[in-house]
Write a protein that holds these residues in place. Structure first.
Motif, PDB file in Angstrom:
ATOM      1  N   PRO A   1      12.896  18.913  -2.571  1.00 43.22           N
ATOM      2  CA  PRO A   1      12.304  17.597  -2.774  1.00 43.22           C
ATOM      3  C   PRO A   1      11.792  17.543  -4.222  1.00 43.22           C
ATOM      4  O   PRO A   1      11.026  18.412  -4.631  1.00 43.22           O
ATOM      5  CB  PRO A   1      11.141  17.544  -1.784  1.00 43.22           C
ATOM      6  CG  PRO A   1      11.303  18.740  -0.908  1.00 43.22           C
ATOM      7  CD  PRO A   1      12.082  19.749  -1.678  1.00 43.22           C
TER       8      PRO A   1
ATOM      9  N   VAL B   1       0.830  -1.211   0.000  1.00 37.19           N
ATOM     10  CA  VAL B   1       0.000   0.000   0.000  1.00 37.19           C
ATOM     11  C   VAL B   1       0.862   1.259   0.000  1.00 37.19           C
ATOM     12  O   VAL B   1       0.554   2.254  -0.659  1.00 37.19           O
ATOM     13  CB  VAL B   1      -0.927   0.011   1.231  1.00 37.19           C
ATOM     14  CG1 VAL B   1      -1.867   1.179   1.168  1.00 37.19           C
ATOM     15  CG2 VAL B   1      -1.695  -1.277   1.326  1.00 37.19           C
ATOM     16  N   ILE B   2       1.959   1.204   0.750  1.00 34.20           N
ATOM     17  CA  ILE B   2       2.814   2.393   0.839  1.00 34.20           C
ATOM     18  C   ILE B   2       3.443   2.704  -0.513  1.00 34.20           C
ATOM     19  O   ILE B   2       3.483   3.853  -0.949  1.00 34.20           O
ATOM     20  CB  ILE B   2       3.871   2.194   1.940  1.00 34.20           C
ATOM     21  CG1 ILE B   2       3.172   2.219   3.290  1.00 34.20           C
ATOM     22  CG2 ILE B   2       4.937   3.273   1.874  1.00 34.20           C
ATOM     23  CD1 ILE B   2       4.062   2.121   4.465  1.00 34.20           C
TER      24      ILE B   2
ATOM     25  N   LYS C   1       2.162   2.062  -3.298  1.00 37.60           N
ATOM     26  CA  LYS C   1       1.077   2.578  -4.123  1.00 37.60           C
ATOM     27  C   LYS C   1       0.829   4.060  -3.841  1.00 37.60           C
ATOM     28  O   LYS C   1       0.708   4.873  -4.761  1.00 37.60           O
ATOM     29  CB  LYS C   1      -0.186   1.760  -3.804  1.00 37.60           C
ATOM     30  CG  LYS C   1      -1.203   1.716  -4.895  1.00 37.60           C
ATOM     31  CD  LYS C   1      -2.211   0.631  -4.548  1.00 37.60           C
ATOM     32  CE  LYS C   1      -3.552   0.932  -5.130  1.00 37.60           C
ATOM     33  NZ  LYS C   1      -4.554  -0.037  -4.675  1.00 37.60           N
ATOM     34  N   ILE C   2       0.770   4.397  -2.547  1.00 33.92           N
ATOM     35  CA  ILE C   2       0.529   5.791  -2.169  1.00 33.92           C
ATOM     36  C   ILE C   2       1.657   6.671  -2.682  1.00 33.92           C
ATOM     37  O   ILE C   2       1.433   7.770  -3.181  1.00 33.92           O
ATOM     38  CB  ILE C   2       0.420   5.903  -0.636  1.00 33.92           C
ATOM     39  CG1 ILE C   2      -0.818   5.174  -0.129  1.00 33.92           C
ATOM     40  CG2 ILE C   2       0.380   7.354  -0.191  1.00 33.92           C
ATOM     41  CD1 ILE C   2      -0.852   4.961   1.358  1.00 33.92           C
ATOM     42  N   GLU C   3       2.882   6.168  -2.567  1.00 32.45           N
ATOM     43  CA  GLU C   3       4.023   6.977  -2.989  1.00 32.45           C
ATOM     44  C   GLU C   3       4.069   7.114  -4.498  1.00 32.45           C
ATOM     45  O   GLU C   3       4.378   8.172  -5.034  1.00 32.45           O
ATOM     46  CB  GLU C   3       5.322   6.366  -2.458  1.00 32.45           C
ATOM     47  CG  GLU C   3       5.415   6.515  -0.944  1.00 32.45           C
ATOM     48  CD  GLU C   3       6.756   6.082  -0.389  1.00 32.45           C
ATOM     49  OE1 GLU C   3       7.544   5.471  -1.133  1.00 32.45           O
ATOM     50  OE2 GLU C   3       6.993   6.350   0.800  1.00 32.45           O
TER      51      GLU C   3
ATOM     52  N   HIS D   1       9.695  15.714  -5.819  1.00 31.32           N
ATOM     53  CA  HIS D   1       8.287  15.478  -6.122  1.00 31.32           C
ATOM     54  C   HIS D   1       7.347  16.436  -5.409  1.00 31.32           C
ATOM     55  O   HIS D   1       6.133  16.239  -5.412  1.00 31.32           O
ATOM     56  CB  HIS D   1       7.931  14.027  -5.805  1.00 31.32           C
ATOM     57  CG  HIS D   1       8.713  13.067  -6.650  1.00 31.32           C
ATOM     58  ND1 HIS D   1       8.441  12.868  -7.968  1.00 31.32           N
ATOM     59  CD2 HIS D   1       9.792  12.318  -6.366  1.00 31.32           C
ATOM     60  CE1 HIS D   1       9.300  12.004  -8.471  1.00 31.32           C
ATOM     61  NE2 HIS D   1      10.136  11.656  -7.519  1.00 31.32           N
ATOM     62  N   SER D   2       7.896  17.467  -4.786  1.00 31.16           N
ATOM     63  CA  SER D   2       7.045  18.442  -4.107  1.00 31.16           C
ATOM     64  C   SER D   2       6.307  19.313  -5.117  1.00 31.16           C
ATOM     65  O   SER D   2       6.888  19.724  -6.131  1.00 31.16           O
ATOM     66  CB  SER D   2       7.908  19.323  -3.211  1.00 31.16           C
ATOM     67  OG  SER D   2       7.185  20.471  -2.843  1.00 31.16           O
ATOM     68  N   PRO D   3       5.049  19.636  -4.868  1.00 29.82           N
ATOM     69  CA  PRO D   3       4.315  20.527  -5.768  1.00 29.82           C
ATOM     70  C   PRO D   3       4.946  21.916  -5.831  1.00 29.82           C
ATOM     71  O   PRO D   3       4.681  22.667  -6.762  1.00 29.82           O
ATOM     72  CB  PRO D   3       2.926  20.605  -5.163  1.00 29.82           C
ATOM     73  CG  PRO D   3       2.828  19.470  -4.235  1.00 29.82           C
ATOM     74  CD  PRO D   3       4.206  19.157  -3.781  1.00 29.82           C
ATOM     75  N   LYS D   4       5.752  22.271  -4.840  1.00 28.89           N
ATOM     76  CA  LYS D   4       6.385  23.586  -4.843  1.00 28.89           C
ATOM     77  C   LYS D   4       7.459  23.696  -5.914  1.00 28.89           C
ATOM     78  O   LYS D   4       7.820  24.790  -6.322  1.00 28.89           O
ATOM     79  CB  LYS D   4       6.995  23.874  -3.471  1.00 28.89           C
ATOM     80  CG  LYS D   4       5.938  24.271  -2.476  1.00 28.89           C
ATOM     81  CD  LYS D   4       6.442  25.310  -1.522  1.00 28.89           C
ATOM     82  CE  LYS D   4       5.283  25.922  -0.773  1.00 28.89           C
ATOM     83  NZ  LYS D   4       5.648  26.366   0.556  1.00 28.89           N
TER      84      LYS D   4
ATOM     85  N   GLU E   1       1.685   7.218  -6.570  1.00 28.17           N
ATOM     86  CA  GLU E   1       0.691   8.182  -7.052  1.00 28.17           C
ATOM     87  C   GLU E   1       1.209   9.614  -6.998  1.00 28.17           C
ATOM     88  O   GLU E   1       0.755  10.474  -7.737  1.00 28.17           O
ATOM     89  CB  GLU E   1      -0.570   8.097  -6.193  1.00 28.17           C
ATOM     90  CG  GLU E   1      -1.482   6.979  -6.593  1.00 28.17           C
ATOM     91  CD  GLU E   1      -2.586   6.779  -5.578  1.00 28.17           C
ATOM     92  OE1 GLU E   1      -2.871   7.711  -4.809  1.00 28.17           O
ATOM     93  OE2 GLU E   1      -3.148   5.671  -5.564  1.00 28.17           O
ATOM     94  N   GLN E   2       2.144   9.860  -6.104  1.00 25.97           N
ATOM     95  CA  GLN E   2       2.609  11.233  -5.912  1.00 25.97           C
ATOM     96  C   GLN E   2       3.830  11.563  -6.754  1.00 25.97           C
ATOM     97  O   GLN E   2       4.264  12.705  -6.793  1.00 25.97           O
ATOM     98  CB  GLN E   2       2.962  11.456  -4.444  1.00 25.97           C
ATOM     99  CG  GLN E   2       1.778  11.293  -3.536  1.00 25.97           C
ATOM    100  CD  GLN E   2       2.126  11.733  -2.137  1.00 25.97           C
ATOM    101  OE1 GLN E   2       2.248  12.904  -1.861  1.00 25.97           O
ATOM    102  NE2 GLN E   2       2.290  10.780  -1.245  1.00 25.97           N
TER     103      GLN E   2
ATOM    104  N   VAL F   1       9.369   8.955  -3.281  1.00 27.18           N
ATOM    105  CA  VAL F   1       8.732  10.230  -3.003  1.00 27.18           C
ATOM    106  C   VAL F   1       9.615  11.102  -2.108  1.00 27.18           C
ATOM    107  O   VAL F   1       9.438  12.312  -2.019  1.00 27.18           O
ATOM    108  CB  VAL F   1       7.335   9.992  -2.389  1.00 27.18           C
ATOM    109  CG1 VAL F   1       7.424   9.571  -0.950  1.00 27.18           C
ATOM    110  CG2 VAL F   1       6.460  11.212  -2.528  1.00 27.18           C
ATOM    111  N   ASN F   2      10.588  10.494  -1.458  1.00 23.45           N
ATOM    112  CA  ASN F   2      11.474  11.245  -0.567  1.00 23.45           C
ATOM    113  C   ASN F   2      12.707  11.784  -1.271  1.00 23.45           C
ATOM    114  O   ASN F   2      13.601  12.328  -0.643  1.00 23.45           O
ATOM    115  CB  ASN F   2      11.929  10.349   0.587  1.00 23.45           C
ATOM    116  CG  ASN F   2      10.769   9.925   1.440  1.00 23.45           C
ATOM    117  OD1 ASN F   2       9.876  10.707   1.706  1.00 23.45           O
ATOM    118  ND2 ASN F   2      10.762   8.674   1.848  1.00 23.45           N
TER     119      ASN F   2
END
Lengths: 215, 119
Positions: free
Chosen positions: B74, B3-4, B6-8, B76-79, B10-11, B54-55
């Motif tokens: 980072p 699951v982790i 998967k969550i990562e 993958h940050s939206p910033k 997606e981002q 993601v990190n």
């Protein structure tokens, strides 16, 4: 008081919000919580429900326990069985709401068992400073003096000494449900939660912060 | 699948260009000032990439008003709106921390990659 949910810690990761803030989250699996016994005022003296989580082999439970699960509509035995008290006037739920017990943004408390550290000295257990390591010193990580002399002639109660550390039941209050993923049956909760991965945790609505947070 | 993971997954951003230590990059960052969002550009040499998934993040060094500045982004940050590769560098190690000790012209010089030179 109201019904909570039993879950299993999967691990931690991070979630970026639209604004670019990274929130550390704990992923908690909450699949297939089932209601078992109902505790009533007449019979038990209080109102509550028993909730079971995580399937287990039938061969691993004894017959009386298996009978209890069968009687309350669970075909498989459960590894973890917990009880939640119901407040006066709160309706008894017919089935467990599962992942919908909580809403996104809601504040919750998480109860779990911390990681066991075994028998530890005072430096690790109570953050004692310790003494010099070298130059002939043989006091490096020893606790030092534990009391006075003839007065009081004994060691005070609660004197901090080496011993077992960890494996305690701990509650972390006021964590927030960051996201729900019904497809994976997991909740993402802000911050850290007691215990190792695979450990069982109980999630209940926050006792001290009940208003749903403004998003 | 975990699951982790998967969550990562997606981002993760799909449009991250291929860049590494030694490359000169322009990082477009989203800045919110008095309620308005604008893009700020930060240009410098990539010292390292670190982390995974993601990190993952990268460090960019530049000399600003003769003072060394390093920022960690980072990936993958939206910033981080966009990463633009200005110049490919040719380096022999993964972490270019030796650039920190350099003064003057040398501080911002890394060999250009052969491909970039020919082009």
């Amino acid at each position: 008081m109201s019904i909570g949910i039993i879950g299993k810690k999967v691990g931690m990761t991070r979630i970026y919000t639209d604004k670019g803030v990274a929130i550390p989250v704990t992923v908690i699996d909450v699949a297939d919580n089932v209601l078992l016994q109902e505790k009533t005022l007449e019979k038990d003296g209080y109102r509550g429900v028993q909730v079971g989580y995580d399937d287990q082999k039938e061969a691993r439970v004894n017959r009386p326990a298996m009978g209890h699960f069968k009687k309350h509509g669970s075909e498989t035995p459960k590894r973890e069985v917990r009880e939640f008290r119901l407040a006066d006037g709160e309706a008894t739920p017919e089935t467990h709401p599962g992942i919908d017990t909580f809403e996104e943004g809601q504040w919750v408390d998480v109860i779990g068992t911390t990681k066991g550290k075994g028998f530890q000295g005072t430096v690790k257990r109570y953050k004692f400073a310790g003494q010099p390591a070298s130059h002939g010193s043989m006091m490096h990580r020893r606790p030092g003096s534990i009391g006075c002399r003839l007065t009081p002639g004994r060691v005070w109660k609660n004197q901090k000494m080496p011993g077992r550390q960890g494996n305690y039941n701990r509650t972390v209050q006021n964590l927030q449900i960051v996201a729900k993923r019904p497809d994976d049956n997991v909740l993402l909760i802000s911050g850290a939660v007691p215990g190792a991965r695979g450990g069982y945790v109980v999630i209940r609505p926050a006792k001290k912060k009940n208003a749903p947070a403004a998003k | 699948m975990n699951v982790i993971d998967k969550i990562e997954r997606e981002q993760l951003k799909s449009d991250v260009p291929d860049f590494g230590p030694g490359d000169t990059v322009k990082v477009h960052t989203r800045v919110i000032e008095s309620g308005k969002e604008r893009i700020q550009i930060y240009q410098g040499i990539v010292l390292s990439r670190h982390g995974i998934g993601v990190n993952q993040a990268f460090t960019v060094r530049k000399i600003s008003n003769s003072e060394g500045v390093e920022r960690v982004f980072p990936i993958h940050s939206p910033k981080v709106a966009k990463v633009e590769v200005v110049q490919k560098g040719k380096v022999r190690r993964a972490k270019l921390n030796y650039l920190r000790g350099r003064i003057g012209k040398q501080a911002m010089q890394v060999k250009q990659s052969k491909k970039a030179k020919d082009a």
